[in-house]
Write an enzyme that holds these catalytic residues in place. Structure first.
Site, mmCIF file in Angstrom:
data_model
loop_
_atom_site.group_PDB
_atom_site.id
_atom_site.type_symbol
_atom_site.label_atom_id
_atom_site.label_comp_id
_atom_site.label_asym_id
_atom_site.label_seq_id
_atom_site.Cartn_x
_atom_site.Cartn_y
_atom_site.Cartn_z
ATOM 1 C CG LEU A 4 41.380 -7.601 10.673
ATOM 2 C CD1 LEU A 4 40.616 -6.738 11.268
ATOM 3 C CD2 LEU A 4 40.935 -8.098 9.526
ATOM 4 N N GLY A 59 45.037 -1.668 7.053
ATOM 5 C CA GLY A 59 44.670 -0.237 7.558
ATOM 6 C C GLY A 59 45.835 0.893 6.952
ATOM 7 N NE ARG A 70 47.477 5.986 14.284
ATOM 8 C CZ ARG A 70 46.455 5.256 14.788
ATOM 9 N NH1 ARG A 70 46.228 5.611 16.315
ATOM 10 N NH2 ARG A 70 45.741 4.381 14.732
ATOM 11 C CE LYS A 106 49.704 -0.781 11.629
ATOM 12 N NZ LYS A 106 49.018 0.013 12.613
ATOM 13 N N GLY A 124 37.359 0.098 7.601
ATOM 14 C CA GLY A 124 37.273 -0.274 8.915
ATOM 15 C C GLY A 124 37.240 -1.676 9.157
ATOM 16 C CG ASN A 156 38.548 -4.571 21.159
ATOM 17 O OD1 ASN A 156 39.009 -5.934 21.230
ATOM 18 N ND2 ASN A 156 38.158 -4.120 20.001
ATOM 19 C CE1 TYR A 160 81.481 -9.768 8.939
ATOM 20 C CE2 TYR A 160 83.295 -10.207 7.427
ATOM 21 C CZ TYR A 160 81.801 -10.184 7.597
ATOM 22 O OH TYR A 160 80.987 -9.976 6.695
ATOM 23 C CG ASN A 167 93.722 -19.495 19.120
ATOM 24 O OD1 ASN A 167 92.685 -19.377 20.175
ATOM 25 N ND2 ASN A 167 94.563 -18.654 18.949
ATOM 26 C CG ASN A 189 82.436 -11.739 3.778
ATOM 27 O OD1 ASN A 189 83.120 -10.722 4.002
ATOM 28 N ND2 ASN A 189 81.097 -11.977 4.234
HETATM 29 C C1 UD1 Z 1 41.249 -1.245 16.910
HETATM 30 C C2 UD1 Z 1 40.017 -1.565 17.661
HETATM 31 C C3 UD1 Z 1 40.037 -1.100 19.029
HETATM 32 C C4 UD1 Z 1 41.267 -1.806 19.805
HETATM 33 C C5 UD1 Z 1 42.500 -1.696 18.871
HETATM 34 C C6 UD1 Z 1 43.734 -2.716 19.500
HETATM 35 C C7 UD1 Z 1 37.919 -1.362 16.137
HETATM 36 C C8 UD1 Z 1 37.103 -0.684 15.508
HETATM 37 N N1 UD1 Z 1 38.908 -0.976 16.828
HETATM 38 O O1 UD1 Z 1 41.643 0.129 16.934
HETATM 39 O O2 UD1 Z 1 38.700 -1.455 19.604
HETATM 40 O O3 UD1 Z 1 41.323 -1.421 20.994
HETATM 41 O O4 UD1 Z 1 42.255 -1.876 17.513
HETATM 42 O O5 UD1 Z 1 44.876 -2.443 18.958
HETATM 43 O O6 UD1 Z 1 38.044 -2.567 15.837
HETATM 44 N N2 UD1 Z 1 42.417 -2.542 9.383
HETATM 45 C C9 UD1 Z 1 42.244 -2.945 8.332
HETATM 46 N N3 UD1 Z 1 41.268 -2.530 7.403
HETATM 47 C C10 UD1 Z 1 40.787 -1.398 7.981
HETATM 48 C C11 UD1 Z 1 40.961 -0.588 8.993
HETATM 49 C C12 UD1 Z 1 41.807 -1.375 10.202
HETATM 50 O O7 UD1 Z 1 42.676 -4.046 7.802
HETATM 51 O O8 UD1 Z 1 39.743 -0.978 7.018
HETATM 52 C C13 UD1 Z 1 43.575 -3.402 10.316
HETATM 53 C C14 UD1 Z 1 44.764 -2.447 10.394
HETATM 54 O O9 UD1 Z 1 45.624 -2.768 9.466
HETATM 55 C C15 UD1 Z 1 45.216 -3.025 11.781
HETATM 56 C C16 UD1 Z 1 43.803 -3.360 12.436
HETATM 57 O O10 UD1 Z 1 43.145 -3.572 11.523
HETATM 58 O O11 UD1 Z 1 46.245 -4.051 11.754
HETATM 59 C C17 UD1 Z 1 43.432 -2.400 13.560
HETATM 60 O O12 UD1 Z 1 43.226 -1.199 12.818
HETATM 61 P P1 UD1 Z 1 43.534 0.343 13.505
HETATM 62 O O13 UD1 Z 1 43.048 1.181 12.370
HETATM 63 O O14 UD1 Z 1 44.786 0.265 13.954
HETATM 64 O O15 UD1 Z 1 42.424 0.103 14.630
HETATM 65 P P2 UD1 Z 1 42.816 0.745 16.012
HETATM 66 O O16 UD1 Z 1 42.419 2.348 15.958
HETATM 67 O O17 UD1 Z 1 44.020 0.579 16.773
HETATM 68 CA CA CA Z 2 46.142 -0.516 15.832
#
Ligand code: UD1
Ligand code: CA
Length: 426
Positions: free
Chosen positions: A13, A16, A20, A27, A85, A177, A339, A350, A359
């Site tokens: 995944l 997101g 941050r 990212k 999500g 998790n 370099y 040497n 370069n």
């Molecule tokens: C998530 C978990 C949390 C866990 C944590 C570990 C869920 C609901 N939460 O929280 O339990 O402890 O990771 O690091 O699963 N992403 C998508 N599409 C979306 C949302 C997220 O691809 O719609 C991807 C993000 O890019 C990321 C990953 O999923 O790589 C996790 O998403 P993020 O929003 O960072 O979740 P956390 O709040 O860290």
């Molecule tokens: Ca995360």
């Protein structure tokens, strides 16, 4: 790797919003020890036998992610149109996995530290217990930001509660998790389709699959990762530095167990893809980047930087020496302040202190070849493209401008040149 009958596919995944990070770069493409962050979970999935790896991305990042994995044809991308999500993100991979039956491994693109060993353990227990869903957990000192693991009276996994939705007593739980799960396909698709938006955030949480799995009378299982640092996720740049430190220590440790002396691992930076043979000695404050290769008995550092370089057996690259896309022959020595860019140095050369292989002409890189046994006096500048023949010598401060020094010849001083009013040669 343990024999298993199940086929494995993976979804990583990476769609997101990553607000941050406050970055114009996605990212998961931020570099960590010479690879994008995303390469770590992708390679971990491959190492446990995932035959197909689907990376879920935002539409605007798809081209960049594809490009980062252009040489890895088991990696495909799927677009999640809107970041709704983690459950919604897994569903975005459904089409790419049509017809797949087996264990579906879900990894997070921003959690690069999970080890192949822990993934193996997760898949093994998942199969042994005939679980419909298994999650990899970790015990951390500071659980802030993570989903908390709630276990039932039997010690089994009861739920994962996201921090935003957690009451105080659940927030106090330190088992979290990792975000890594094994899910049974194709059953998982129906489970995910039934997940409802969270009241607190409106997102579809993958973690809600646990309650649905249990309600259906199927088993949900939790497996602890071997190491606490495996579960670290990157949400901001402080965490990016934290995971970099974890991965860097792991790489250094593996090299040491393979017979490399690293005098001070804490000040040694070796990229994931670098290769170091046994009896290499790395002095403090050394940086080895890209697909560099240091062969047996070579010594590097202190304060050396290699970038896609090959250092031959018994060679020495000493303090404040930078070697870029250059092949350094066996027993060749460049001890101080040099370099060496885009060069090929034969054996037993040497390289005097302060030598530069120039370069870059302002537009292009050019190569320099230095023959076996040549000796470059202190402060030599070789302006590429150039060739210095075997056994040739240059005096201190000599400048070799684009050309050839014959084998066995000696060059001293700076060639006389006259420039016209416009700077052109006359
Ligand atoms: C998530 C978990 C949390 C866990 C944590 C570990 C869920 C609901 N939460 O929280 O339990 O402890 O990771 O690091 O699963 N992403 C998508 N599409 C979306 C949302 C997220 O691809 O719609 C991807 C993000 O890019 C990321 C990953 O999923 O790589 C996790 O998403 P993020 O929003 O960072 O979740 P956390 O709040 O860290
Ligand atoms: Ca995360």
């Amino acid at each position: 790797m343990a024999e298993r009958n199940t086929t494995i596919a993976a979804v990583v995944l990476a769609a997101g919003q990553s607000r941050r990070m406050n970055s114009d770069v996605p990212k998961v493409l931020h570099p960590v020890l010479g690879q994008p962050l995303l390469a770590y979970p992708v390679h971990a999935a491959r190492s446990v036998g995932a035959s197909r790896i689907v990376v879920v991305v935002r539409a605007e990042h798809e081209a960049a992610v594809r490009d980062a994995f252009r040489d890895e044809d088991d990696v495909v991308t799927a677009v999640q149109a809107e970041a709704r999500g983690t459950a919604h993100a897994v569903l975005a991979a459904r089409e790419a996995l049509a017809g797949f039956q087996g264990a579906l491994l879900v990894l997070l693109g921003d959690a690069p530290c999970v080890s192949a060993g822990s993934l193996e353990a997760l898949l093994a227990e998942h199969a042994e217990r005939a679980a419909a869903l298994s999650v990899l957990t970790g015990e951390v000192g500071e659980p802030r930001g993570y989903g908390r693991i709630v276990r039932g009276p039997d010690g089994d996994l009861a739920a994962i509660v996201e921090e935003k939705d957690a009451p105080a007593h659940v927030r106090a739980v330190r088992e979290i998790n990792s975000g890594v799960m094994a899910l049974e396909a194709p059953a998982v698709w129906d489970v995910l389709a039934r997940i409802q938006p969270s009241a607190a955030s409106g997102e579809l949480y993958l973690t809600d699959a646990i309650a649905l799995t249990r309600a259906a009378g199927r088993r949900a299982h939790a497996v602890r990762a071997a190491g606490a640092d495996e579960v670290l996720g990157v949400n901001d740049r402080a965490q990016l530095a934290q995971v970099t430190a974890v991965l860097r220590r792991r790489i250094n440790h593996a090299h040491m167990l393979n017979g490399v002396t690293i005098v001070d691992p804490e000040s040694t930076f070796i990229d994931a893809r670098a290769v170091l043979e046994h009896d290499v000695r790395i002095e403090p404050f050394t940086v080895i980047e890209g697909e560099s290769r240091v062969e047996r008995g070579a010594r590097v550092g202190p304060f050396a930087r290699l970038r896609a370089a090959r250092i031959g057996p018994g060679a020495v690259v000493g303090n404040f020496v930078e070697v870029v896309r250059t092949d350094v022959g066996a027993a060749t020595k460049a001890l101080h302040l040099s370099y060496l860019g885009d060069g090929a140095l034969g054996p037993d050369v040497n390289v005097g202190a302060g030598t530069i292989l120039a370069n870059w002409d302002g537009a292009r890189h050019h190569r320099t070849t230095i023959g076996a046994g040549a000796s470059l006096g202190a402060g030599t500048v070789v302006v590429a493209p150039a060739t210095v023949g075997a056994g040739a010598r240059t005096g201190a401060g000599a400048v070799v401008v684009r050309g050839e020094v014959e084998a066995g010849a000696t060059v001293v001083g700076v060639p006389a040149r006259r420039l016209g009013p416009e700077g052109g040669e006359r």
